[in-house]
Design a protein around this motif. Structure first.
Motif, PDB file in Angstrom:
ATOM      1  N   ASN A  50     -38.434 -28.396   4.427  1.00 45.47           N
ATOM      2  CA  ASN A  50     -37.046 -28.287   3.940  1.00 45.47           C
ATOM      3  C   ASN A  50     -36.883 -27.250   2.831  1.00 45.47           C
ATOM      4  O   ASN A  50     -35.932 -27.311   2.054  1.00 45.47           O
ATOM      5  N   GLN A  51     -37.796 -26.307   2.766  1.00 49.92           N
ATOM      6  CA  GLN A  51     -37.749 -25.244   1.750  1.00 49.92           C
ATOM      7  C   GLN A  51     -37.526 -23.902   2.443  1.00 49.92           C
ATOM      8  O   GLN A  51     -38.258 -23.538   3.357  1.00 49.92           O
ATOM      9  N   VAL A  52     -36.528 -23.165   1.983  1.00 54.87           N
ATOM     10  CA  VAL A  52     -36.244 -21.859   2.567  1.00 54.87           C
ATOM     11  C   VAL A  52     -37.132 -20.811   1.910  1.00 54.87           C
ATOM     12  O   VAL A  52     -37.140 -20.665   0.686  1.00 54.87           O
ATOM     13  N   PHE A  53     -37.880 -20.088   2.729  1.00 53.82           N
ATOM     14  CA  PHE A  53     -38.721 -18.997   2.246  1.00 53.82           C
ATOM     15  C   PHE A  53     -38.009 -17.680   2.555  1.00 53.82           C
ATOM     16  O   PHE A  53     -37.715 -17.387   3.713  1.00 53.82           O
ATOM     17  N   LEU A  54     -37.721 -16.899   1.512  1.00 54.28           N
ATOM     18  CA  LEU A  54     -36.975 -15.654   1.666  1.00 54.28           C
ATOM     19  C   LEU A  54     -37.813 -14.464   1.216  1.00 54.28           C
ATOM     20  O   LEU A  54     -38.565 -14.559   0.244  1.00 54.28           O
ATOM     21  N   THR A 197     -34.733 -10.749  11.929  1.00 51.99           N
ATOM     22  CA  THR A 197     -35.019 -12.089  12.432  1.00 51.99           C
ATOM     23  C   THR A 197     -35.181 -13.121  11.326  1.00 51.99           C
ATOM     24  O   THR A 197     -35.849 -12.873  10.327  1.00 51.99           O
ATOM     25  N   ALA A 198     -34.560 -14.296  11.533  1.00 51.32           N
ATOM     26  CA  ALA A 198     -34.781 -15.473  10.699  1.00 51.32           C
ATOM     27  C   ALA A 198     -35.221 -16.611  11.611  1.00 51.32           C
ATOM     28  O   ALA A 198     -34.828 -16.660  12.785  1.00 51.32           O
ATOM     29  N   TYR A 253     -37.651 -17.914   6.598  1.00 53.29           N
ATOM     30  CA  TYR A 253     -38.254 -18.999   7.379  1.00 53.29           C
ATOM     31  C   TYR A 253     -37.987 -20.333   6.697  1.00 53.29           C
ATOM     32  O   TYR A 253     -38.037 -20.447   5.476  1.00 53.29           O
ATOM     33  N   VAL A 254     -37.742 -21.362   7.518  1.00 47.08           N
ATOM     34  CA  VAL A 254     -37.618 -22.720   6.998  1.00 47.08           C
ATOM     35  C   VAL A 254     -38.049 -23.696   8.085  1.00 47.08           C
ATOM     36  O   VAL A 254     -37.804 -23.482   9.270  1.00 47.08           O
ATOM     37  N   CYS A 255     -38.726 -24.754   7.681  1.00 49.41           N
ATOM     38  CA  CYS A 255     -39.095 -25.853   8.578  1.00 49.41           C
ATOM     39  C   CYS A 255     -38.368 -27.105   8.104  1.00 49.41           C
ATOM     40  O   CYS A 255     -38.506 -27.506   6.937  1.00 49.41           O
TER      41      CYS A 255
END
Length: 286
Positions: A50-54, A197-198, A253-255
């Motif tokens: 639940n963490q957005v990696f930018l 791409t995201a 990326y986010v999971c």
């Protein structure tokens, strides 16, 4: 945890290289250990969930539309939420194009719910179809105009965990597995040339996937195979967050933990998608 022993229904043909199978299994188990995954560890406790990696040093290519790829466990909510977040984007005056998971004609998102993909069959040769559809989508954009954002429901990026799971489950021999990986990486190269791409990875436990399917089983909706697939998604997740720790990939990326209720999941997806919109289009979102 997955066992190296293969499901008795399948099994690898004689002459397969055992070392390749062993290597894949060891890399998977290593990833699970690095994530601290144990039988009693809840999905929401996994590192980076639940963490957005930018990207830190991102420079947008104005010639490329943004492609958001939704991937993850069966019945995690990918198709369900693509429609709703497409409307969120439109409310911010962002144009949206879509590539549904089904192998039908490309079409814009409408108010109608997309037909769900039948998980009774799955062929890793779909990577070739994915590549063709990426090119078709580009042609469509050239003809009708390029949208601000394209939404991919289980596109070519998602084929990698499936290929690994199919190999470990005995459905692919080493030759077909290698061919699948070659097709996947070739398709990813075509994708990166065409889009910014995201990636949004949506996870539920294998048990939750089966529960949402009503207990029906098939080629993919199989308890043993789903466990393999789940572990490959977690391995992919580790590879993604390590890339951000060790370098600066240009792919947000986010999971997401999608094991909660529909209402809770909807709020989570809206929040995360809002962060991705803000990253790409800060002037339109603020």
């Amino acid at each position: 945890m997955a066992n190296l022993a293969l499901h008795p229904e399948f099994g690898h043909a004689d002459g397969d290289t055992f070392q390749a199978l062993l290597d894949e299994q060891q890399m998977t188990q290593s990833a699970l250990r690095q994530l601290g995954l144990t039988e009693d560890l809840k999905l929401q406790e996994v590192r980076g969930i639940n963490q957005v990696f930018l990207p830190k040093n991102y420079h947008r290519d104005p010639k490329k539309p943004v492609a958001v790829h939704f991937m993850g466990m069966p019945r995690a909510g990918k198709s369900t939420f693509i429609e709703s977040i497409g409307e969120v984007a439109r409310l911010r005056n962002l144009s949206i194009g879509a590539m549904p998971e089904v192998q039908g004609p490309l079409k814009e998102i409408s108010g109608k719910h997309q037909e769900r993909f039948s998980y009774k069959t799955y062929d890793t040769s779909l990577t070739i179809i994915d590549t063709i559809e990426i090119l078709m989508l580009k042609k469509q954009f050239e003809k009708f105009g390029e949208p601000d954002m394209a939404l991919f429901d289980r596109g070519i990026i998602d084929r990698l965990p499936f290929a690994r799971a199919n190999f470990l489950f005995g459905r692919l021999d080493e030759g077909k597995f290698s061919a699948s990986l070659s097709n996947i990486f070739s398709g990813l190269s075509d994708l990166n040339e065409s889009f910014e791409t995201a990636i949004i990875l949506m996870l539920t436990t294998p048990e939750e996937s089966l529960k949402r399917e009503g207990g029906k089983q098939g080629r993919v909706m199989n308890p043993a195979f789903l466990r393999n697939l789940y572990e490959q998604y977690l391995r992919y997740h580790l590879e993604a967050i390590k890339a951000f720790e060790e370098e600066d990939p240009m792919t947000p990326y986010v999971c997401l933990d999608m094991s909660n209720t529909l209402e809770i999941n909807a709020k989570l997806v809206a929040q995360i998608f809002g962060e991705i919109l803000l990253f790409y289009y800060p002037q339109k979102v603020e």
